[in-house]
Design a protein around this motif. Structure first.
Motif, PDB file in Angstrom:
ATOM      1  N   GLY A  59      30.950  54.713 -46.275  1.00  0.00           N
ATOM      2  CA  GLY A  59      30.301  54.795 -47.510  1.00  0.00           C
ATOM      3  C   GLY A  59      30.772  53.730 -48.438  1.00  0.00           C
ATOM      4  N   ILE A  60      32.227  53.373 -48.606  1.00  0.00           N
ATOM      5  CA  ILE A  60      32.606  52.095 -49.374  1.00  0.00           C
ATOM      6  C   ILE A  60      32.122  50.858 -48.829  1.00  0.00           C
ATOM      7  CG2 ILE A  60      34.579  50.926 -49.857  1.00  0.00           C
ATOM      8  CD1 ILE A  60      34.395  53.133 -51.422  1.00  0.00           C
ATOM      9  N   SER A  61      32.141  50.831 -47.291  1.00  0.00           N
ATOM     10  CA  SER A  61      31.680  49.696 -46.713  1.00  0.00           C
ATOM     11  C   SER A  61      29.958  49.210 -46.862  1.00  0.00           C
ATOM     12  CB  SER A  61      31.623  49.799 -44.905  1.00  0.00           C
ATOM     13  OG  SER A  61      33.097  50.163 -44.781  1.00  0.00           O
ATOM     14  N   VAL A  62      29.252  50.580 -46.960  1.00  0.00           N
ATOM     15  CA  VAL A  62      27.803  50.264 -47.485  1.00  0.00           C
ATOM     16  C   VAL A  62      27.798  49.990 -48.845  1.00  0.00           C
ATOM     17  CG1 VAL A  62      25.788  51.614 -48.007  1.00  0.00           C
ATOM     18  CG2 VAL A  62      27.268  52.266 -45.807  1.00  0.00           C
ATOM     19  N   LEU A  63      28.489  50.298 -49.891  1.00  0.00           N
ATOM     20  CA  LEU A  63      28.673  49.618 -51.157  1.00  0.00           C
ATOM     21  C   LEU A  63      28.971  48.176 -51.099  1.00  0.00           C
ATOM     22  CD1 LEU A  63      27.957  51.413 -53.543  1.00  0.00           C
ATOM     23  CD2 LEU A  63      30.428  51.916 -53.955  1.00  0.00           C
ATOM     24  N   LEU A  67      26.802  45.062 -52.547  1.00  0.00           N
ATOM     25  CA  LEU A  67      27.716  43.837 -53.675  1.00  0.00           C
ATOM     26  C   LEU A  67      27.350  42.571 -52.883  1.00  0.00           C
ATOM     27  CD1 LEU A  67      30.693  46.196 -55.016  1.00  0.00           C
ATOM     28  CD2 LEU A  67      28.337  45.573 -56.033  1.00  0.00           C
ATOM     29  N   MET A  68      27.760  42.320 -51.712  1.00  0.00           N
ATOM     30  CA  MET A  68      27.802  41.174 -50.808  1.00  0.00           C
ATOM     31  C   MET A  68      26.174  40.510 -50.969  1.00  0.00           C
ATOM     32  SD  MET A  68      30.842  41.183 -48.312  1.00  0.00           S
ATOM     33  CE  MET A  68      30.830  39.729 -48.116  1.00  0.00           C
ATOM     34  N   PHE A 193      20.985  51.739 -50.855  1.00  0.00           N
ATOM     35  CA  PHE A 193      22.640  51.553 -50.556  1.00  0.00           C
ATOM     36  C   PHE A 193      23.385  52.434 -51.273  1.00  0.00           C
ATOM     37  CE2 PHE A 193      21.044  47.126 -49.259  1.00  0.00           C
ATOM     38  CZ  PHE A 193      21.259  47.449 -47.870  1.00  0.00           C
ATOM     39  N   THR A 194      23.187  52.733 -52.529  1.00  0.00           N
ATOM     40  CA  THR A 194      23.725  53.786 -53.347  1.00  0.00           C
ATOM     41  C   THR A 194      23.595  55.127 -53.050  1.00  0.00           C
ATOM     42  OG1 THR A 194      23.427  52.187 -55.221  1.00  0.00           O
ATOM     43  CG2 THR A 194      24.419  54.491 -55.874  1.00  0.00           C
ATOM     44  N   PHE A 199      25.632  59.864 -50.309  1.00  0.00           N
ATOM     45  CA  PHE A 199      25.235  60.865 -49.127  1.00  0.00           C
ATOM     46  C   PHE A 199      26.638  60.789 -48.098  1.00  0.00           C
ATOM     47  CE2 PHE A 199      23.993  61.794 -44.943  1.00  0.00           C
ATOM     48  CZ  PHE A 199      23.529  63.206 -45.217  1.00  0.00           C
ATOM     49  N   ALA A 200      27.199  59.435 -47.853  1.00  0.00           N
ATOM     50  CA  ALA A 200      28.471  59.647 -47.269  1.00  0.00           C
ATOM     51  C   ALA A 200      29.660  60.309 -48.007  1.00  0.00           C
ATOM     52  CB  ALA A 200      28.807  57.974 -46.993  1.00  0.00           C
TER      53      ALA A 200
END
Length: 272
Positions: A59-63, A67-68, A193-194, A199-200
């Motif tokens: 989930g953090i990776s999706v975030l 951002l990138m 993405f959020t 959800f993750a």
């Protein structure tokens, strides 16, 4: 494809028409079915806890990807990220002084990426941060969690400070997503993405809760005795259940949106 969407619409419409008590009952039944499936499929239930932390990392990776790629942090709660960093730091400290295992490495990686997200929101993408929507006061969760940790904590042989930190990170983790839910409640529209990230978090919370519940069932309650006496064992389970149900409503609308082919998640009034 259309018949399946019609079925989804019929089921979701039926669920929406049910009173709150019926919805809660359905959620409990679905949770019990999912626990039964996990118990039969996953033999080493410690793997569920590792899976929960791995899903959180995804989930953090999706975030980070959001951002990138999009160079915007709109819709992301800085306060939720800060609460996440606080409970991860507390848990990492407890892991170092009380036990050192695979969870320590996973927590360290998740904390590092969370701090990077905080840095991006605060400095690099500050112009797109929705401060007016991210209006959840942190002391509403930090103060109660700290007071509760002082009153109800493990009764192990570890130092008092370590036991309080342990309890604090358990309680704070359960409610750390509340500012993010407030942001989504204020905007009513959640971009992909959020939505994937939240959800993750919901899946990670459920896996963590399943880990504890199945461990208690398999040990025939002996795990609760091992955790200590007093209110602490019960508070651990309550915290796991609370953090699961906090995100249950959002996860329902997320699944409905994805199955319906909608890229942007629109939340009805009263959700989260």
């Amino acid at each position: 494809m259309r018949p399946s969407r019609n079925l989804i619409h019929i089921v979701s419409s039926w669920v929406r028409r049910q009173p709150p008590k019926a919805k809660a009952f359905l959620a409990v039944v679905l949770g019990m079915v999912a626990l039964a499936v996990l118990r039969s499929v996953v033999h080493d239930h410690d793997n569920l806890f590792v899976a929960a932390e791995a899903v959180h990392s995804i989930g953090i990776s999706v975030l980070i990807y959001k951002l990138m790629k999009e160079r915007t942090c709109a819709g992301i709660s800085l306060k939720s990220q800060e609460l996440t960093a606080i409970f991860l730091a507390a848990r990492l400290y407890c892991s170092f002084v009380m036990e050192y295992d695979i969870h320590t490495i996973l927590d360290l990686a998740t904390l590092a990426t969370t701090l990077w997200v905080i840095y991006m929101i605060r400095f690099k993408l500050k112009s797109s941060y929705m401060a007016d929507k991210d209006n959840f006061a942190l002391y509403y969760v930090l103060a109660p969690c700290a007071i509760l940790a002082l009153l109800v904590h493990p009764s192990t042989s570890h130092h008092f400070v370590n036991r309080v930190f342990w309890a604090f990170c358990v309680y704070l983790e359960a409610v750390s997503v509340l500012p993010q839910l407030r942001v989504m409640q204020n905007t009513k529209i959640v971009e992909p993405f959020t939505a994937h990230y939240v959800f993750a978090l919901g899946i990670a919370r459920f896996l963590s809760c399943a880990h504890w519940v199945l461990q208690v069932l398999d040990s025939r309650g002996h795990l609760l005795v091992a955790l200590g006496y007093g209110l602490w064992p019960s508070m651990v389970l309550i915290s796991e259940v609370v953090q699961t149900f906090i995100l249950a409503d959002f996860c329902y609308y997320y699944v409905k949106s994805v199955l319906g082919g909608q890229l942007v998640l629109r939340l009805p009034s009263g959700v989260v």
